[in-house]
Design a protein around this motif. Structure first.
Motif, mmCIF file in Angstrom:
data_model
loop_
_atom_site.group_PDB
_atom_site.id
_atom_site.type_symbol
_atom_site.label_atom_id
_atom_site.label_comp_id
_atom_site.label_asym_id
_atom_site.label_seq_id
_atom_site.Cartn_x
_atom_site.Cartn_y
_atom_site.Cartn_z
ATOM 1 N N VAL A 114 1.242 -10.950 7.742
ATOM 2 C CA VAL A 114 0.381 -10.291 7.844
ATOM 3 C C VAL A 114 -1.351 -9.759 6.505
ATOM 4 N N ASN A 115 -0.557 -9.703 5.466
ATOM 5 C CA ASN A 115 -1.827 -9.234 4.620
ATOM 6 C C ASN A 115 -2.369 -11.359 4.444
ATOM 7 N N GLN A 116 -1.578 -12.215 4.782
ATOM 8 C CA GLN A 116 -2.112 -13.077 4.646
ATOM 9 C C GLN A 116 -3.431 -13.306 5.635
ATOM 10 N N GLN A 117 -2.461 -13.400 6.832
ATOM 11 C CA GLN A 117 -3.387 -13.300 8.164
ATOM 12 C C GLN A 117 -5.331 -12.646 8.172
ATOM 13 N N PHE A 118 -4.749 -11.400 7.739
ATOM 14 C CA PHE A 118 -5.770 -9.802 7.714
ATOM 15 C C PHE A 118 -6.484 -9.546 6.464
ATOM 16 N N PHE A 119 -6.225 -10.807 5.970
ATOM 17 C CA PHE A 119 -7.108 -11.421 4.357
ATOM 18 C C PHE A 119 -8.287 -11.351 4.831
ATOM 19 N N PRO A 120 -9.076 -12.228 5.620
ATOM 20 C CA PRO A 120 -10.366 -12.336 5.340
ATOM 21 C C PRO A 120 -11.748 -10.703 5.878
ATOM 22 N N LEU A 121 -10.384 -10.079 6.680
ATOM 23 C CA LEU A 121 -11.452 -8.757 6.866
ATOM 24 C C LEU A 121 -11.165 -7.993 6.364
ATOM 25 N N LEU A 122 -9.858 -7.752 5.369
ATOM 26 C CA LEU A 122 -10.110 -6.921 4.484
ATOM 27 C C LEU A 122 -11.146 -6.752 3.351
ATOM 28 N N MET A 123 -11.383 -8.654 2.765
ATOM 29 C CA MET A 123 -11.836 -8.983 1.844
ATOM 30 C C MET A 123 -13.591 -8.885 2.387
ATOM 31 N N ALA A 124 -13.989 -8.713 4.009
ATOM 32 C CA ALA A 124 -15.047 -8.205 3.831
ATOM 33 C C ALA A 124 -15.456 -6.986 3.742
ATOM 34 N N LYS A 125 -14.258 -6.048 3.447
ATOM 35 C CA LYS A 125 -15.051 -5.199 3.099
ATOM 36 C C LYS A 125 -14.226 -3.655 1.416
ATOM 37 N N LYS A 126 -14.152 -5.336 1.266
ATOM 38 C CA LYS A 126 -13.023 -4.918 -0.590
ATOM 39 C C LYS A 126 -12.199 -3.269 0.131
ATOM 40 N N GLY A 127 -11.187 -3.983 0.708
ATOM 41 C CA GLY A 127 -10.224 -2.991 0.745
ATOM 42 C C GLY A 127 -9.743 -2.888 0.569
ATOM 43 N N ARG A 128 -8.183 -1.826 0.594
ATOM 44 C CA ARG A 128 -7.162 -1.980 -0.126
ATOM 45 C C ARG A 128 -5.580 -1.901 0.462
ATOM 46 N N ILE A 129 -4.528 -3.098 -0.122
ATOM 47 C CA ILE A 129 -3.155 -3.197 0.754
ATOM 48 C C ILE A 129 -2.257 -1.793 0.152
ATOM 49 N N ILE A 130 -1.567 -1.183 0.878
ATOM 50 C CA ILE A 130 -0.954 -0.347 0.498
ATOM 51 C C ILE A 130 1.113 -1.607 1.340
ATOM 52 N N ASN A 131 1.318 -1.513 0.046
ATOM 53 C CA ASN A 131 3.169 -1.828 0.323
ATOM 54 C C ASN A 131 3.817 -0.986 0.506
ATOM 55 N N LEU A 132 4.778 0.005 1.843
ATOM 56 C CA LEU A 132 5.559 0.438 1.665
ATOM 57 C C LEU A 132 7.598 -0.186 0.801
ATOM 58 N N SER A 133 6.888 0.009 0.192
ATOM 59 C CA SER A 133 8.232 0.087 -1.277
ATOM 60 C C SER A 133 9.388 0.568 -0.182
ATOM 61 N N SER A 134 10.368 1.612 -1.899
ATOM 62 C CA SER A 134 11.385 1.679 -1.522
ATOM 63 C C SER A 134 11.723 2.511 -3.414
ATOM 64 N N GLU A 135 12.345 3.469 -3.227
ATOM 65 C CA GLU A 135 12.971 3.733 -4.348
ATOM 66 C C GLU A 135 13.789 3.065 -5.146
ATOM 67 N N VAL A 136 14.771 2.188 -3.805
ATOM 68 C CA VAL A 136 15.905 1.158 -4.196
ATOM 69 C C VAL A 136 15.414 -0.272 -5.090
ATOM 70 N N GLY A 137 13.639 -0.091 -4.789
ATOM 71 C CA GLY A 137 13.295 -1.205 -4.926
ATOM 72 C C GLY A 137 12.742 -1.344 -6.301
ATOM 73 N N ARG A 138 13.312 -0.438 -7.153
ATOM 74 C CA ARG A 138 13.196 -0.055 -8.693
ATOM 75 C C ARG A 138 14.580 0.479 -9.193
ATOM 76 N N GLN A 139 15.450 0.349 -8.074
ATOM 77 C CA GLN A 139 16.358 0.793 -9.002
ATOM 78 C C GLN A 139 17.913 -0.263 -8.743
#
Length: 272
Positions: A114-139
């Motif tokens: 998704v991030n790769q496919q939609f990146f041209p649209l994001l780049m056009a507005k210098k947008g931000r990416i939010i990735n939903l991880s989890s507490e288990v990603g730290r543990q």
């Protein structure tokens, strides 16, 4: 629409996704809501601030079609918010490879695509990416939750690499690391443990010992709106954190401060 901020929310029918769509709408964003379930189309059919699109993270062509649909309506995105995810329960020595492959496809590879496919649209507005991880990603991974932990540890590494690369392009990448929230995933955990217990050859007793812990987790779960508010803050503040840890499970957090061998011994004792 071009005068509004625009966001793509993947996993928009989930508890956290729905809350995020709602709060963005309240703050005058136009939201492209994406989910694999067709009920999405009916839910947002009459909402002018929302454009619902179907997307299957296990199907590359579906992601391409979603991009074509979004790019036909807007020339840029201010945010890509990846919130889709699945939970698989069971032993990593017993469950079939396909279970891990599906978890990785949705929780990691789908995010990547998704991030790769939609990146041209994001780049056009210098947008931000939010990735939903989890507490288990730290543990350190807990027993019988290995599939989810593997996917979220990998998502953490991917997000860190992406954040450092995209900093050269002035694009921010933010990780959200929630603990338990009142979502369908959290609510379904008990049923998934029961199914894993019934299917297990080696670990029936151990899985059964872990079941009483699950209602306590759900009772301590918070309202998804808390995550949605943090996501809005991460999208609008000038200098967002690289990661937001929200409502971390107290027991799991405390255990991370002890030597791994001690924790291993404690888990073995409790689940034996």
């Amino acid at each position: 629409m071009e005068n509004k901020k625009t966001a793509l929310v993947i996993g928009a029918l989930g508890g956290l996704g729905s809350a995020t769509v709602e709060i963005l709408g309240e703050h005058s964003w136009h939201v492209f809501t994406a989910d694999v379930r067709e009920e999405l189309l009916q839910k947002y059919a009459a909402d002018d601030s929302v454009s619902p699109i179907l997307i299957d993270l296990c199907d590359k062509e579906s992601i391409h079609r979603a991009y074509a649909s979004v790019s036909s309506e807007t020339s840029g995105l201010d945010a890509i918010i990846n919130m889709a995810g699945i939970l698989q329960v069971g032993s990593v020595i017993e469950r079939p490879l396909e279970a891990l492959e599906k978890t990785l496809q949705i929780n990691l590879l789908g995010v990547y695509q998704v991030n790769q496919q939609f990146f041209p649209l994001l780049m056009a507005k210098k947008g931000r990416i939010i990735n939903l991880s989890s507490e288990v990603g730290r543990q350190t991974a807990a027993p019988f939750n290995g599939f989810y932990s593997i996917s979220k540890h990998a998502l953490e590494a991917y997000s860190d690499a992406l954040r450092r690369e995209l900093s050269f392009l002035e694009i921010k990448v933010i990780k959200i690391q929630p603990g338990p929230f009142k979502t369908q995933m959290t609510q379904n955990a008990e049923q998934l443990f029961l199914e894993a217990e019934s299917q297990s050859h080696y670990f029936k007793k151990n899985l059964a010992k872990g079941l009483p812990y699950l209602p306590k987790v759900y009772n301590n779960a918070k309202n998804p709106q808390l995550v949605a508010k943090i996501i809005l803050k991460a999208l609008t503040t000038k200098s967002p954190k690289t990661a937001y840890a929200i409502n971390m499970d107290r027991t799991r957090t405390i255990l991370e401060y002890f030597p791994v061998k001690w924790v291993d011994a404690l888990i073995k004792k409790v689940l034996s």
